[in-house]
Scaffold this active site. Structure first.
Site, PDB file in Angstrom:
ATOM      1  N   CYS A  18      -2.496   1.167  10.562  1.00 24.99           N
ATOM      2  CA  CYS A  18      -1.942   2.179  10.944  1.00 24.99           C
ATOM      3  C   CYS A  18      -2.380   2.561  12.405  1.00 24.99           C
ATOM      4  CB  CYS A  18      -1.867   3.407  10.115  1.00 24.99           C
ATOM      5  SG  CYS A  18      -1.447   2.879   8.522  1.00 24.99           S
ATOM      6  N   ARG A  45      -8.089  -5.185   6.369  1.00 20.32           N
ATOM      7  CA  ARG A  45      -7.278  -5.633   7.409  1.00 20.32           C
ATOM      8  C   ARG A  45      -7.762  -4.986   8.735  1.00 20.32           C
ATOM      9  NH1 ARG A  45      -1.421  -3.813   5.320  1.00 20.32           N
ATOM     10  NH2 ARG A  45      -2.595  -2.099   4.859  1.00 20.32           N
ATOM     11  N   LYS A  48     -12.461   1.030   6.121  1.00 18.34           N
ATOM     12  CA  LYS A  48     -13.140   2.330   6.031  1.00 18.34           C
ATOM     13  C   LYS A  48     -13.410   2.551   4.707  1.00 18.34           C
ATOM     14  CE  LYS A  48      -9.249   5.388   4.802  1.00 18.34           C
ATOM     15  NZ  LYS A  48      -8.464   6.476   5.228  1.00 18.34           N
ATOM     16  N   LYS A  78       6.271   9.883  13.606  1.00 16.30           N
ATOM     17  CA  LYS A  78       5.374   9.278  12.899  1.00 16.30           C
ATOM     18  C   LYS A  78       4.362   8.550  14.001  1.00 16.30           C
ATOM     19  CE  LYS A  78       3.011   7.031  10.229  1.00 16.30           C
ATOM     20  NZ  LYS A  78       2.772   6.561   8.755  1.00 16.30           N
ATOM     21  N   GLY A 108     -10.013   0.361  12.320  1.00 18.99           N
ATOM     22  CA  GLY A 108      -9.076  -0.672  11.567  1.00 18.99           C
ATOM     23  C   GLY A 108      -8.123  -0.176  10.665  1.00 18.99           C
ATOM     24  N   HIS A 142     -16.364  25.455  18.225  1.00 29.12           N
ATOM     25  CA  HIS A 142     -15.360  26.277  19.153  1.00 29.12           C
ATOM     26  C   HIS A 142     -13.956  26.364  18.266  1.00 29.12           C
ATOM     27  CE1 HIS A 142     -12.492  26.810  22.229  1.00 29.12           C
ATOM     28  NE2 HIS A 142     -13.595  26.984  23.186  1.00 29.12           N
ATOM     29  N   THR A 151       5.138  -3.446   9.042  1.00 28.87           N
ATOM     30  CA  THR A 151       5.624  -3.390  10.493  1.00 28.87           C
ATOM     31  C   THR A 151       4.270  -3.738  11.591  1.00 28.87           C
ATOM     32  OG1 THR A 151       5.589  -1.044  10.660  1.00 28.87           O
ATOM     33  CG2 THR A 151       7.613  -2.253  10.489  1.00 28.87           C
ATOM     34  N   TYR A 189       0.931  -1.298  -0.007  1.00 31.06           N
ATOM     35  CA  TYR A 189      -0.060   0.018  -0.057  1.00 31.06           C
ATOM     36  C   TYR A 189       0.788   1.275   0.014  1.00 31.06           C
ATOM     37  CZ  TYR A 189      -3.968  -2.825   0.697  1.00 31.06           C
ATOM     38  OH  TYR A 189      -5.194  -3.770   0.425  1.00 31.06           O
ATOM     39  N   ILE A 190       2.068   1.208   0.402  1.00 35.94           N
ATOM     40  CA  ILE A 190       2.749   2.427   0.599  1.00 35.94           C
ATOM     41  C   ILE A 190       3.982   2.392  -0.755  1.00 35.94           C
ATOM     42  CG2 ILE A 190       4.647   3.814   1.943  1.00 35.94           C
ATOM     43  CD1 ILE A 190       1.356   3.890   2.860  1.00 35.94           C
TER      44      ILE A 190
HETATM   45  N1  SAJ Z   1     -12.091   6.507  11.983  1.00 35.49           N
HETATM   46  C1  SAJ Z   1     -13.184   6.531  13.014  1.00 35.49           C
HETATM   47  N2  SAJ Z   1     -13.323   8.126  13.078  1.00 35.49           N
HETATM   48  C2  SAJ Z   1     -12.665   9.190  12.703  1.00 35.49           C
HETATM   49  C3  SAJ Z   1     -11.555   8.698  11.532  1.00 35.49           C
HETATM   50  C4  SAJ Z   1     -11.398   7.450  11.350  1.00 35.49           C
HETATM   51  O1  SAJ Z   1     -13.892   5.933  13.598  1.00 35.49           O
HETATM   52  O2  SAJ Z   1     -13.102  10.136  12.806  1.00 35.49           O
HETATM   53  C5  SAJ Z   1     -11.598   5.021  11.864  1.00 35.49           C
HETATM   54  C6  SAJ Z   1     -11.735   4.640  10.234  1.00 35.49           C
HETATM   55  O3  SAJ Z   1     -12.933   4.335   9.927  1.00 35.49           O
HETATM   56  C7  SAJ Z   1     -10.659   3.635  10.316  1.00 35.49           C
HETATM   57  C8  SAJ Z   1      -9.712   3.977  11.174  1.00 35.49           C
HETATM   58  O4  SAJ Z   1     -10.204   4.943  11.901  1.00 35.49           O
HETATM   59  O5  SAJ Z   1     -11.271   2.341  10.585  1.00 35.49           O
HETATM   60  C9  SAJ Z   1      -8.305   4.663  10.679  1.00 35.49           C
HETATM   61  O6  SAJ Z   1      -8.711   5.321   9.453  1.00 35.49           O
HETATM   62  P1  SAJ Z   1      -8.120   6.827   9.260  1.00 35.49           P
HETATM   63  O7  SAJ Z   1      -8.868   7.382   7.860  1.00 35.49           O
HETATM   64  O8  SAJ Z   1      -8.174   7.560  10.455  1.00 35.49           O
HETATM   65  O9  SAJ Z   1      -6.444   6.461   9.022  1.00 35.49           O
HETATM   66  P2  SAJ Z   1      -5.892   5.452   8.152  1.00 35.49           P
HETATM   67  O10 SAJ Z   1      -5.246   4.382   8.787  1.00 35.49           O
HETATM   68  O11 SAJ Z   1      -6.394   5.306   6.567  1.00 35.49           O
HETATM   69  O12 SAJ Z   1      -4.493   6.382   7.415  1.00 35.49           O
HETATM   70  C10 SAJ Z   1      -3.676   7.042   8.686  1.00 35.49           C
HETATM   71  C11 SAJ Z   1      -3.405   8.420   8.470  1.00 35.49           C
HETATM   72  N3  SAJ Z   1      -2.625   9.148   9.768  1.00 35.49           N
HETATM   73  C12 SAJ Z   1      -3.443  10.177  10.202  1.00 35.49           C
HETATM   74  O13 SAJ Z   1      -4.132  10.789   9.882  1.00 35.49           O
HETATM   75  C13 SAJ Z   1      -2.652  10.544  11.408  1.00 35.49           C
HETATM   76  C14 SAJ Z   1      -2.572   8.619   7.445  1.00 35.49           C
HETATM   77  O14 SAJ Z   1      -2.289   9.845   7.399  1.00 35.49           O
HETATM   78  C15 SAJ Z   1      -1.159   7.597   7.590  1.00 35.49           C
HETATM   79  O15 SAJ Z   1      -0.350   7.955   6.594  1.00 35.49           O
HETATM   80  C16 SAJ Z   1      -1.546   6.513   7.668  1.00 35.49           C
HETATM   81  O16 SAJ Z   1      -2.416   6.127   8.868  1.00 35.49           O
HETATM   82  C17 SAJ Z   1      -0.219   5.378   7.788  1.00 35.49           C
HETATM   83  O17 SAJ Z   1       0.090   4.636   6.781  1.00 35.49           O
HETATM   84  O18 SAJ Z   1       0.211   5.523   8.981  1.00 35.49           O
END
Ligand code: SAJ
Length: 406
Positions: A255, A322, A315, A201, A252, A239, A80, A9-10
């Protein structure tokens, strides 16, 4: 030439991005299946803009191989995971990739670790491997940590526009790698030391996990006393210094549900907030299951086989399942010894769970209660089709009356 190791994915979008900006790239993966697919003209997962980027990269001459190359820059982008028991990082894939690099790399090469690693991982695992191979770090081999920040669903845009962090022992090496990433990255690129880069990170993803956990905890409080968590979060976020994320059915992906555990594993006595946050997020699938049972009771529904989960991915609008909340919910359900709930996801074409449907209309015909676990655009575009169902909407995609929420 850059040899990108790990075409997941990366690694894949990163390799394609470099190549489509004129850099000579060979992408290496130990999976012959992945390499064959890429050589055969296909990308390996769904992601907005990835196919177009692939076409450009192929035109610019990108190569794919299962072999490690002899070159001067290596970028390692392998998984990782964390050890489920100790919660510590499992750096096994990074170490294995690095050992393979050591077998071919010439003196003077720079090894860039892109994979997310916990602070101290490079000191503990990466440096010793380089030294055991007879190289002196800083003289024979240079070491850099350049963690990525791209979000699945918007990776191609973010690769170009996000700012980046580069950790290096020596600013000159940091500058060299910054110049390489600048071939496509329009964001600011900060150079710092390796341990700081490792920590930033993990902290970024932990911040998001803790914020989501806070929203999830609010959802539970509001459920207990019949308050509307979405209305409350919406007003609070007006706010100027409040920005609460969205509650959901769980967290999920590879990350946000993983990286914070690295800190818990390494600093168990100091990570109270993080630990509790992870537990709150992990409790959400079971919370949704309890909501399902309570709605069934309220509606006088007895047949759990008439309940269906919409969405299997972690998502919206991605095909990655995963650690997905739906899979976690199905695991919880096993404890109740019930037959697994029906499931449908437009992004998942192979069979990964029992009772999985591949046709949306057939799925709808067989259920009375639909639980929206993922807010794919597909459900938003077909909202009229579910209006005659009992709906439990965990993602706030329905804006009409009579819908149950978290
Ligand atoms: N989720 C919620 N509520 C929210 C936001 C997300 O329940 O308000 C859930 C999502 O549905 C999902 C999980 O959290 O199940 C993670 O989704 P995400 O969209 O927050 O993040 P990832 O895992 O797709 O990508 C993240 C990102 N990190 C941050 O925003 C700090 C991305 O920038 C990173 O590059 C990526 O992890 C990574 O590879 O580390």
């Amino acid at each position: 030439m850059i040899n990108v190791i790990g075409l997941g994915y990366i690694g894949l979008p990163t390799a394609l991005m470099f190549a489509s900006h004129g850099v000579e790239v060979v992408g290496t993966d130990y999976s012959k299946e992945i390499v064959d697919k890429l050589k055969g003209g296909h990308t390996t997962f769904d992601e907005k803009g990835l196919d177009e980027l692939y076409e450009k990269a192929v035109k610019s001459g990108i190569k794919f191989s299962t072999e490690y190359q002899k070159t001067d820059i290596y970028i390692i982008a392998v998984a990782t995971p964390y050890d489920k028991f100790s919660k510590k990082i499992d750096a096994g894939y990074v170490c294995a990739a690095l050992k393979n690099v050591m077998e071919v790399c010439p003196k003077g090469a720079t090894v860039v670790i892109e994979s997310t690693v916990s602070p101290g991982t490079i000191d503990r695992y990466v440096r010793p491997i380089i030294e055991e191979n007879g190289f002196t770090i800083g003289t024979d081999i240079n070491l850099v940590h350049a963690p990525e920040r791209i979000i699945p669903g918007n990776m191609v845009y973010e690769l170009e526009h996000n700012s980046r962090t580069i950790g290096a022992d020596d600013v000159k090496i940091g500058e060299k790698i910054k110049a390489a990433y600048s071939s496509f990255c329009k964001g600011d690129i900060v150079i710092t030391d390796i341990k700081t880069a490792e920590m930033t990170k993990v902290v970024e993803n932990t911040f998001r996990a803790v914020n989501i956990a806070f929203a999830n905890e609010l959802a539970k409080i509001c459920r207990q006393d019949n308050m509307d968590v979405y209305e409350i979060v919406k007003i609070c976020n007006m706010h100027p210094r409040v920005n609460i994320l969205n509650p959901g059915p769980g967290v999920g992906g590879h990350c946000i549900s993983v990286d914070p555990w690295f800190l818990v594993g390494d600093y168990p006595s100091l990570t109270k907030v993080i630990w509790e946050s992870m537990k709150v997020n992990d409790s959400m699938p079971e919370f949704v299951l309890e909501r399902i049972y309570s709605i069934m009771k309220e509606k006088g529904m007895e047949d759990i086989s008439r309940v269906g989960l919409y969405g299997l991915t972690y998502k919206e609008n991605v095909d990655d399942y995963r650690e997905s909340p739906t899979l976690q919910l199905l695991e919880c359900q096993k404890k109740h010894l019930a037959s697994p709930l029906k499931v449908y996801d437009p992004y998942i074409t192979n069979n990964i769970v029992e009772n999985q449907y591949h046709d949306f209309d057939m799925f709808l015909d067989d259920i009375d209660l639909i639980v929206i676990m993922v807010g794919h655009n597909q459900i938003k575009d077909n909202i009229d089709k579910i209006k005659n169902k009992i709906i439990l909407d965990t993602r706030k995609v329905c804006d009409f009356d009579g819908v149950y929420t978290l």
